[in-house]
Design a protein around this motif. Structure first.
Motif: not given
Lengths: 350, 350
Positions: A45, A42, A346, B327, B265, B292-293, A68
């Motif tokens: 990446k 992480k 990412r 995204d 994130k 982060e997750e 990922e």
């Protein structure tokens, strides 16, 4: 050869010499101490760095998201650990497809998660499941060794599942307590006649601690780049930090204020208990304030330096989160630019 | 028609009915009060919403990065304000190309920035430059009206530049002080015989204030989506919030702890002075801790709800930063999924 002076800002710089030294030093420690290193990707990446970690001796990699894992599998990484409860038909289908093509392991901390795995996988191509243990971190994980054993027994009943061991994310400064928890669990499993193939723990701040039973595997991530937090935690020195953000001073409104073109969109708001949002490399200055596209540096005394247009490099508080903000990073050696690399994994949010 | 139950998580949901209502209400206020609305698109980063803002009456849009301006120009947006000091040969070349194809304005707060503009632009296709004023916000900007006047005189000497007016980012809860600063500046410019074509100010928390001299234009951004911070600042109610993050409960380690599949994130670490990293829609619960997750929700009393696998929607602290992490976002109407849209201007760091 272009140099960092030729780059536009903000840009993420990765010092590949420091990366290589950081990777080698960590692997040497793991080899010497006799634990398996399974780096968390992480932080970077980037498939190339994952491949390098494996070349140097890592047993495989750790990822935090299915997306990922898919990127890394596409890049040829063959042994992937996804320490997460994977839920829902769509994710389970992706997990099954992934399990067909790599050596995969995941975690579970509830009967609900195991139920989904058991319904998805078959004896022909079983899924390896470790039990996630809350050994003090206060996040996911079963609360007691007895709960871990109960889940392992549920795994044993499912033809499509294999018990892979125990996994924990230890609390910061609490690795001894965490290891004691795990030892108690391993003892209980032994009593029950169930072998525990892997005990996976660890993160970068704890990485230099000697090997300690019952942990067989560690999953540090940040050690490839380090950051201001790792330096504060004494996992590394500032000169080991391989990731920096190249910025430009865009404004000098007062003799004691400099504004840079990197804000929370480039550095994130992660404070991790520290003052300031990053350190100006080569100085004691920190980025005192952030908005999305501006960072404010306060100078201790009135100064002409830094001038408008001048470039600075910022060591961020937390390297991992930076990798998620930039579509590409720039590999450097000294001041030379070697390559601009897309951050392949990412933004893999699911 | 698929519904949000069919989506994988985490996912950013945009309620298009709320968006439309938010846009119309803000434009109606601007029209009624007689100020020009120039929405900041950093919040949504989506050409379609920028176009809708202009259709409804916005005089143009505001962006914070050259890369965002380029995306919006490509999508046909014709009047773009980039309130930033643009420095360096590469960025100036891009700025020049942009100025050829849209009605562009930028800011400067130093002779250094103006020097670069003056050397780049010519009388044939001049660049419109507003002076950025630090009216109390403590970020960029000249410190006194006299400094603003001095820079305007420097602009007047450059054949390729046109003085476009004054711009400020007012401090939170300090709009009166900010307006007083601007009024003093406008008076000084009048004395000097220099017309001030535009005075641009404002942000979403101040958006419902009546028009106030000398400001002619406001640049709110967050009002399209609102967020927990805007609700706290009373710019909107919770039912106006158009952006939420759909998440899944992945773990219930204890009777008072639920862990969701969205961490920094997906939600960012932005606290903006509040407790918790987002509000669970329809409840008083906040996301107490983030890694982060993972996001950790603490329940006030032991509860079976929410179960593992259940979905929640989180109203984030700060909507703008969310748009930069994903995204794509999912447009919804009620619970119906209408379209998944790439966030065209996401990640434009320079």
């Amino acid at each position: 050869m272009p140099t960092i002076a030729d780059l536009d800002t903000p840009a993420v710089l990765i010092d590949i010499d420091r990366v290589e030294a950081n990777l080698q030093r960590a692997q040497a420690h793991a080899t010497e101490q006799g634990y398996a290193l399974r780096p968390h990707i992480k932080t970077h990446k980037l498939p190339r760095f994952a491949q390098r970690q494996v070349e140097l001796g890592a047993v495989g990699i750790t990822v935090q998201k299915l997306g990922e894992a898919e990127v890394m599998a596409d890049a040829g990484l063959a042994d992937i650990f996804l320490p997460y409860n994977i839920l829902g038909a769509r994710k389970l289908a992706r997990l099954k497809a992934l399990n067909e093509r790599v050596t995969l392991s995941v975690t579970a901390d509830s009967p609900d998660t195991l139920f989904g795995y058991a319904a998805t996988f078959t004896a022909g191509k079983p899924l390896t499941v470790l039990i996630e243990c809350d050994s003090g971190g206060g996040r996911c994980g079963v609360q007691t060794p007895a709960q871990a054993l109960a889940l392992a027994r549920q795994i044993a009943l499912a033809p499509g599942l294999r018990f892979g061991g125990l996994m924990t994310y230890p609390p910061l400064h609490g690795v001894e307590k965490s290891n004691a928890w795990l030892s108690e669990a391993v003892a209980l499993f032994e009593q029950a006649g169930i072998a525990v193939p892997r005990v996976s723990s660890g993160n970068s701040p704890d990485m230099w601690a000697p090997a300690a039973a019952p942990v067989t595997e560690r999953r540090p991530g940040t050690y490839i780049y380090y950051d201001r937090f790792q330096v504060k935690e004494r996992a590394a020195g500032l000169d080991d930090c391989a990731l920096s953000v190249l910025v430009t001073v865009v404004s000098r409104p007062t003799a004691t204020r400099a504004v840079i073109d990197a804000g929370s969109k480039s550095l994130t708001s992660d404070l991790l208990g520290m003052e300031g949002f990053g350190l100006v490399m080569g100085t004691d200055l920190t980025v005192k304030g952030l908005s999305e596209e501006h960072g404010v540096i306060e100078l201790p005394v009135a100064s002409d330096w830094p001038r408008v247009g001048e470039r600075l490099r910022i060591i961020p508080n937390h390297a991992c989160v930076i990798s998620n903000l930039f579509d590409s990073v720039t590999l450097i050696s000294g001041d030379e630019v070697r390559e601009v690399v897309p951050v392949a994994a990412r933004g893999r949010v699911d």
